[in-house]
Design an enzyme around this catalytic site. Structure first.
Site, short mmCIF file in Angstrom:
data_model
loop_
_atom_site.label_atom_id
_atom_site.label_comp_id
_atom_site.label_asym_id
_atom_site.label_seq_id
_atom_site.Cartn_x
_atom_site.Cartn_y
_atom_site.Cartn_z
N ILE A 162 0.83 -1.20 0.00
CA ILE A 162 0.00 0.00 0.00
C ILE A 162 0.87 1.26 0.00
O ILE A 162 0.59 2.22 -0.71
CB ILE A 162 -0.97 -0.01 1.19
CG1 ILE A 162 -1.94 -1.19 1.07
CG2 ILE A 162 -1.75 1.30 1.27
CD1 ILE A 162 -2.79 -1.44 2.30
N THR A 240 -4.27 5.56 6.98
CA THR A 240 -5.18 4.53 6.45
C THR A 240 -4.78 3.15 6.94
O THR A 240 -5.26 2.15 6.41
CB THR A 240 -5.17 4.54 4.91
OG1 THR A 240 -3.82 4.39 4.45
CG2 THR A 240 -5.77 5.80 4.34
N ALA A 241 -3.92 3.09 7.95
CA ALA A 241 -3.41 1.79 8.41
C ALA A 241 -4.22 1.26 9.58
O ALA A 241 -5.16 0.49 9.40
CB ALA A 241 -1.92 1.93 8.76
N ARG A 242 -3.88 1.69 10.78
CA ARG A 242 -4.60 1.29 11.98
C ARG A 242 -4.65 2.46 12.95
O ARG A 242 -3.69 3.22 13.09
CB ARG A 242 -3.93 0.08 12.65
CG ARG A 242 -4.23 -1.26 11.98
CD ARG A 242 -5.68 -1.65 12.15
NE ARG A 242 -5.98 -2.98 11.62
CZ ARG A 242 -6.46 -3.18 10.40
NH1 ARG A 242 -6.66 -2.15 9.58
NH2 ARG A 242 -6.74 -4.41 9.99
N ASP A 266 -8.77 7.71 8.18
CA ASP A 266 -9.75 6.68 7.81
C ASP A 266 -9.88 5.62 8.88
O ASP A 266 -10.81 4.82 8.84
CB ASP A 266 -9.34 6.04 6.48
CG ASP A 266 -10.38 5.08 5.93
OD1 ASP A 266 -11.57 5.43 5.94
OD2 ASP A 266 -10.01 3.97 5.49
N GLU A 271 -12.59 2.44 17.06
CA GLU A 271 -13.66 2.72 16.09
C GLU A 271 -14.78 1.69 16.21
O GLU A 271 -14.52 0.53 16.51
CB GLU A 271 -13.10 2.75 14.66
CG GLU A 271 -12.40 1.48 14.20
CD GLU A 271 -11.75 1.66 12.83
OE1 GLU A 271 -12.08 0.82 11.95
OE2 GLU A 271 -10.94 2.58 12.62
N HIS A 289 -13.48 4.32 7.82
CA HIS A 289 -12.72 3.11 7.48
C HIS A 289 -13.16 2.57 6.11
O HIS A 289 -13.65 1.45 5.97
CB HIS A 289 -12.92 2.03 8.55
CG HIS A 289 -11.79 1.04 8.59
ND1 HIS A 289 -11.37 0.42 9.73
CD2 HIS A 289 -10.98 0.55 7.60
CE1 HIS A 289 -10.38 -0.41 9.47
NE2 HIS A 289 -10.13 -0.34 8.17
N GLY A 291 -11.09 2.26 3.44
CA GLY A 291 -9.94 1.89 2.63
C GLY A 291 -10.20 0.82 1.60
O GLY A 291 -9.81 0.95 0.43
N SER A 292 -10.85 -0.26 1.99
CA SER A 292 -11.10 -1.37 1.07
C SER A 292 -12.53 -1.41 0.55
O SER A 292 -12.95 -2.40 -0.06
CB SER A 292 -10.79 -2.71 1.76
OG SER A 292 -11.68 -2.93 2.85
#
Length: 323
Positions: A162, A240-242, A266, A271, A289, A291-292
């Protein structure tokens, strides 16, 4: 798989329809038709008689949960590339295989990272609010103003799939790429990006900083008061990771003071119950969240998880095995 016997798989959430149909052909599935977030006790109870679990990051597979799973459970497949929600050591001790879904969400997540970078820099949140709330007055030469992106310096923590995909997108904006990784990339993957062995070396060079590393004991809280202080005043932070890579108190204080000019987030600690102070800041671009979150990517994740489950029950090595 044993002839005439379908392994029983607990699906802790609803998955894309084509994925669920494919799973049902190969396995006896125990579904969650309400798509409700199951408690730890519910996961343990519904796993009785199951040979495997297909879980999401919404399920915290702690050591306590894993140790309480019935003996029949031999594999946990997670519908995610991240696996910080699973206690791998507990699974290893129990002899439970764990798999994840790498690579298939690279482009979708990198797209969102670039969206956050642009949105945070150019004031997408406050700009849209001005229009929606009727606060958009006459055009003025001096306000409101955002932050230039083209030709600036982007630092990336975690230059995996990524991170490299984000770098590719950022190069289209003539950004200079700097990165910090556990190891330097080979030349064919590094390209013109500049490797920094330490954060202390890289952070002062980052007009923009993107977090793209996995959540591990070493990286949790990597963005904290000390590391934020190393950024140039007016830097922009993207995650955008954790969520647990960020010390919320430190980032919020930096956003309030202006040391960090803006952030695009994100992912968050706890969360969806995020720190409410983020909602009050005009200089933060927030996403839930995403991202995907495209149909193609979520299907690809599901089929990747299915491939791991099928390989395991056919006596083959799962391609994305973690333990």
């Amino acid at each position: 798989m044993m002839k005439g016997h379908k392994p029983r798989i607990l699906l802790t959430r609803r998955y894309p329809a084509r994925v669920e149909a494919a799973l049902a052909e190969l396995f006896e599935t125990v579904e969650n038709p309400e798509d409700r977030r199951l408690s730890a006790d519910e996961i343990i109870a519904q796993a009785v008689g199951c040979d495997g679990l297909l879980v999401c990051p919404t399920e915290r597979m702690t050591a306590q949960v894993i140790n309480a799973l019935p003996e029949s459970v031999r594999i946990i497949a997670t519908f995610s590339v991240g696996y910080d929600h699973i206690d791998l050591e507990a699974a290893r001790t129990r002899g439970i295989v764990v798999t994840h879904t790498p690579e298939v969400l690279t482009d979708a997540t990198a797209d969102v990272a670039m969206l956050l970078l642009l949105g945070a820099a150019r004031g997408a949140y406050w700009g849209e609010r001005m229009v929606r709330e009727g606060r958009w007055g006459a055009w003025a030469p001096t306000h409101p103003l955002g932050i230039d992106v083209s030709g600036r310096r982007l630092g990336i923590i975690g230059m995996g799939h990524i991170g490299r995909a984000l770098a590719k997108r950022a190069r289209a904006f003539d950004m200079d790429i700097h990165y910090h990784n556990r190891r330097r990339l080979p030349p064919e993957l590094e390209g013109d990006a500049i490797w920094h062995e330490t954060l202390e070396e890289m952070l002062p060079l980052c007009d923009f900083l993107s977090l793209n590393c996995a959540s591990t004991p070493e990286t949790r809280g990597i963005l904290n008061a000390e590391t934020i202080a190393l950024l140039p005043k007016g830097a922009v932070v993207i995650n955008t990771a954790r969520g647990d890579l960020v010390d919320d108190d430190a980032l919020i204080a930096a956003l309030q003071s202006g040391h960090v000019a803006a952030a695009g987030l994100d992912v968050f600690n706890n969360e969806p119950d995020i720190d409410p102070r983020y909602r009050e800041l005009e200089n933060v671009f927030l996403l839930p969240h995403l991202g995907s979150a495209t149909p193609r990517t979520r299907e690809a994740m599901g089929f990747r998880a299915l491939d791991n489950l099928r390989a395991f029950f056919e006596g083959r090595e799962p391609p994305d095995r973690l333990v």
